[in-house]
Scaffold this motif. Structure first.
Motif, PDB file in Angstrom:
ATOM      1  N   ALA A 165       0.838  -1.206   0.000  1.00 37.46           N
ATOM      2  CA  ALA A 165       0.000   0.000   0.000  1.00 37.46           C
ATOM      3  C   ALA A 165       0.870   1.251   0.000  1.00 37.46           C
ATOM      4  N   LEU A 166       1.910   1.245   0.810  1.00 39.28           N
ATOM      5  CA  LEU A 166       2.810   2.401   0.866  1.00 39.28           C
ATOM      6  C   LEU A 166       3.576   2.559  -0.448  1.00 39.28           C
ATOM      7  N   CYS A 167       4.061   1.470  -0.994  1.00 38.37           N
ATOM      8  CA  CYS A 167       4.816   1.533  -2.246  1.00 38.37           C
ATOM      9  C   CYS A 167       3.934   2.034  -3.388  1.00 38.37           C
ATOM     10  N   LEU A 168       2.711   1.506  -3.494  1.00 40.17           N
ATOM     11  CA  LEU A 168       1.799   1.931  -4.551  1.00 40.17           C
ATOM     12  C   LEU A 168       1.393   3.397  -4.381  1.00 40.17           C
ATOM     13  N   ALA A 169       1.136   3.809  -3.143  1.00 40.27           N
ATOM     14  CA  ALA A 169       0.757   5.206  -2.886  1.00 40.27           C
ATOM     15  C   ALA A 169       1.898   6.156  -3.242  1.00 40.27           C
ATOM     16  N   ARG A 170       3.109   5.802  -2.827  1.00 37.32           N
ATOM     17  CA  ARG A 170       4.259   6.656  -3.136  1.00 37.32           C
ATOM     18  C   ARG A 170       4.491   6.723  -4.637  1.00 37.32           C
ATOM     19  N   PHE A 171       4.311   5.608  -5.320  1.00 40.39           N
ATOM     20  CA  PHE A 171       4.492   5.616  -6.762  1.00 40.39           C
ATOM     21  C   PHE A 171       3.416   6.450  -7.442  1.00 40.39           C
ATOM     22  N   GLN A 172       2.170   6.316  -6.969  1.00 37.89           N
ATOM     23  CA  GLN A 172       1.083   7.087  -7.578  1.00 37.89           C
ATOM     24  C   GLN A 172       1.297   8.588  -7.377  1.00 37.89           C
ATOM     25  N   LEU A 173       1.817   8.964  -6.224  1.00 37.35           N
ATOM     26  CA  LEU A 173       2.009  10.393  -5.942  1.00 37.35           C
ATOM     27  C   LEU A 173       3.315  10.960  -6.504  1.00 37.35           C
ATOM     28  N   TYR A 174       4.409  10.194  -6.418  1.00 37.06           N
ATOM     29  CA  TYR A 174       5.720  10.748  -6.754  1.00 37.06           C
ATOM     30  C   TYR A 174       6.395  10.097  -7.950  1.00 37.06           C
ATOM     31  N   GLY A 175       5.853   9.014  -8.438  1.00 36.54           N
ATOM     32  CA  GLY A 175       6.526   8.273  -9.500  1.00 36.54           C
ATOM     33  C   GLY A 175       6.184   8.728 -10.884  1.00 36.54           C
ATOM     34  N   ASP A 229      12.773   3.434  -8.247  1.00 33.62           N
ATOM     35  CA  ASP A 229      13.507   4.630  -7.851  1.00 33.62           C
ATOM     36  C   ASP A 229      13.637   4.681  -6.330  1.00 33.62           C
ATOM     37  N   LYS A 230      14.788   5.111  -5.854  1.00 37.25           N
ATOM     38  CA  LYS A 230      15.042   5.191  -4.413  1.00 37.25           C
ATOM     39  C   LYS A 230      14.136   6.209  -3.710  1.00 37.25           C
ATOM     40  N   MET A 231      13.531   7.108  -4.485  1.00 39.04           N
ATOM     41  CA  MET A 231      12.579   8.064  -3.891  1.00 39.04           C
ATOM     42  C   MET A 231      11.261   7.359  -3.555  1.00 39.04           C
ATOM     43  N   ILE A 232      10.939   6.294  -4.258  1.00 37.34           N
ATOM     44  CA  ILE A 232       9.678   5.587  -4.059  1.00 37.34           C
ATOM     45  C   ILE A 232       9.820   4.557  -2.944  1.00 37.34           C
ATOM     46  N   TRP A 233      10.758   3.642  -3.093  1.00 42.06           N
ATOM     47  CA  TRP A 233      10.970   2.600  -2.083  1.00 42.06           C
ATOM     48  C   TRP A 233      12.397   2.728  -1.581  1.00 42.06           C
ATOM     49  N   THR A 234      12.542   3.447  -0.486  1.00 41.07           N
ATOM     50  CA  THR A 234      13.864   3.792   0.032  1.00 41.07           C
ATOM     51  C   THR A 234      14.544   2.589   0.680  1.00 41.07           C
ATOM     52  N   PRO A 235      15.860   2.641   0.819  1.00 46.13           N
ATOM     53  CA  PRO A 235      16.565   1.570   1.536  1.00 46.13           C
ATOM     54  C   PRO A 235      16.055   1.411   2.974  1.00 46.13           C
ATOM     55  N   GLU A 236      15.640   2.519   3.596  1.00 49.61           N
ATOM     56  CA  GLU A 236      15.099   2.440   4.962  1.00 49.61           C
ATOM     57  C   GLU A 236      13.791   1.659   4.982  1.00 49.61           C
ATOM     58  N   LEU A 237      12.922   1.918   3.993  1.00 48.62           N
ATOM     59  CA  LEU A 237      11.658   1.181   3.925  1.00 48.62           C
ATOM     60  C   LEU A 237      11.917  -0.299   3.661  1.00 48.62           C
ATOM     61  N   GLN A 238      12.873  -0.573   2.801  1.00 44.56           N
ATOM     62  CA  GLN A 238      13.217  -1.965   2.535  1.00 44.56           C
ATOM     63  C   GLN A 238      13.744  -2.629   3.800  1.00 44.56           C
ATOM     64  N   THR A 298      11.501  -6.146  -0.766  1.00 47.38           N
ATOM     65  CA  THR A 298      11.942  -5.353  -1.909  1.00 47.38           C
ATOM     66  C   THR A 298      10.727  -5.120  -2.803  1.00 47.38           C
ATOM     67  N   VAL A 299      10.852  -4.223  -3.756  1.00 44.86           N
ATOM     68  CA  VAL A 299       9.760  -3.973  -4.705  1.00 44.86           C
ATOM     69  C   VAL A 299       9.446  -5.245  -5.485  1.00 44.86           C
ATOM     70  N   ASP A 300      10.483  -5.988  -5.866  1.00 48.89           N
ATOM     71  CA  ASP A 300      10.257  -7.241  -6.601  1.00 48.89           C
ATOM     72  C   ASP A 300       9.424  -8.224  -5.780  1.00 48.89           C
ATOM     73  N   GLU A 301       9.683  -8.289  -4.493  1.00 51.65           N
ATOM     74  CA  GLU A 301       8.924  -9.198  -3.641  1.00 51.65           C
ATOM     75  C   GLU A 301       7.478  -8.750  -3.467  1.00 51.65           C
ATOM     76  N   LEU A 302       7.234  -7.463  -3.566  1.00 51.84           N
ATOM     77  CA  LEU A 302       5.877  -6.920  -3.401  1.00 51.84           C
ATOM     78  C   LEU A 302       5.106  -6.840  -4.709  1.00 51.84           C
ATOM     79  N   ALA A 303       5.763  -7.138  -5.826  1.00 49.84           N
ATOM     80  CA  ALA A 303       5.167  -6.900  -7.147  1.00 49.84           C
ATOM     81  C   ALA A 303       3.802  -7.545  -7.320  1.00 49.84           C
ATOM     82  N   TRP A 304       3.645  -8.802  -6.924  1.00 47.27           N
ATOM     83  CA  TRP A 304       2.356  -9.485  -7.087  1.00 47.27           C
ATOM     84  C   TRP A 304       1.262  -8.775  -6.300  1.00 47.27           C
TER      85      TRP A 304
END
Length: 177
Positions: free
Chosen positions: A66-76, A85-94, A100-106
């Motif tokens: 939910a956070l990754c999709l929201a950040r992408f919708q707003l900032y991507g 992009d590191k602005m969307i899914w930061t190393p801290e969030l990971q 990772t984004v790949d793990e959340l893709a489905w």
């Protein structure tokens, strides 16, 4: 009955169930979200709570997706950034989510599909709630283009649920290697 009362007394009647919202608050604190971002995350998480197909995913995954999709919708997409992009899914969030984004893709794709078929009657209350100015009208936002979502790399995806031939109620959490 007496034993149940004893257990409740020992627990001081503090019984809770962890939902995606619990984890979402933690992830949101990590990246200092703004009001609109917070409301959009909560909107996605609440949509998932009502959908039986999303119940196979653990709350940590729902919250992270939910956070990754929201950040992408707003900032991507508006800024031409990729979901990687590191602005969307930061190393801290990971780090704090352990995904990772790949793990959340489905899950991101499933959440996106859920957002597309929002007209379903059991979601109407959530749509109405989040279409108010109190929640920054996030349910009225334009949906991003599906082509912008991450390409699913099945070698890195986490599969949630039974594998072929197993009972659909036997959930397993595996990483495909």
């Amino acid at each position: 009955l007496r034993m149940e009362q004893e257990v409740l007394k020992v627990l001081n009647y503090e019984l809770t169930v962890c939902t995606a919202k619990n984890f979402l608050r933690r992830y949101q604190r990590v990246c200092y979200v703004r009001s609109t971002e917070k409301n959009l995350c909560n909107y996605f998480a609440e949509l998932c709570m009502l959908d039986s197909n999303m119940s196979m995913y653990p709350p940590t995954v729902i919250a992270a997706a939910a956070l990754c999709l929201a950040r992408f919708q707003l900032y991507g997409e508006p800024a031409g950034r990729s979901i990687y992009d590191k602005m969307i899914w930061t190393p801290e969030l990971q780090h704090y989510s352990n995904y990772t984004v790949d793990e959340l893709a489905w899950v991101i794709k499933a959440m996106f599909s859920l957002q597309e078929c929002i007209h379903m009657s059991y979601h109407s209350g959530i749509v109405t709630k989040y279409s108010t100015s109190v929640y920054d009208n996030v349910s009225d936002m334009e949906i991003i283009d599906e082509e912008e979502l991450p390409k699913i790399d099945s070698s890195k995806a986490i599969i949630f649920g039974p594998t072929e031939g197993e009972n659909k109620h036997d959930f397993k959490f595996l990483t495909i290697k």
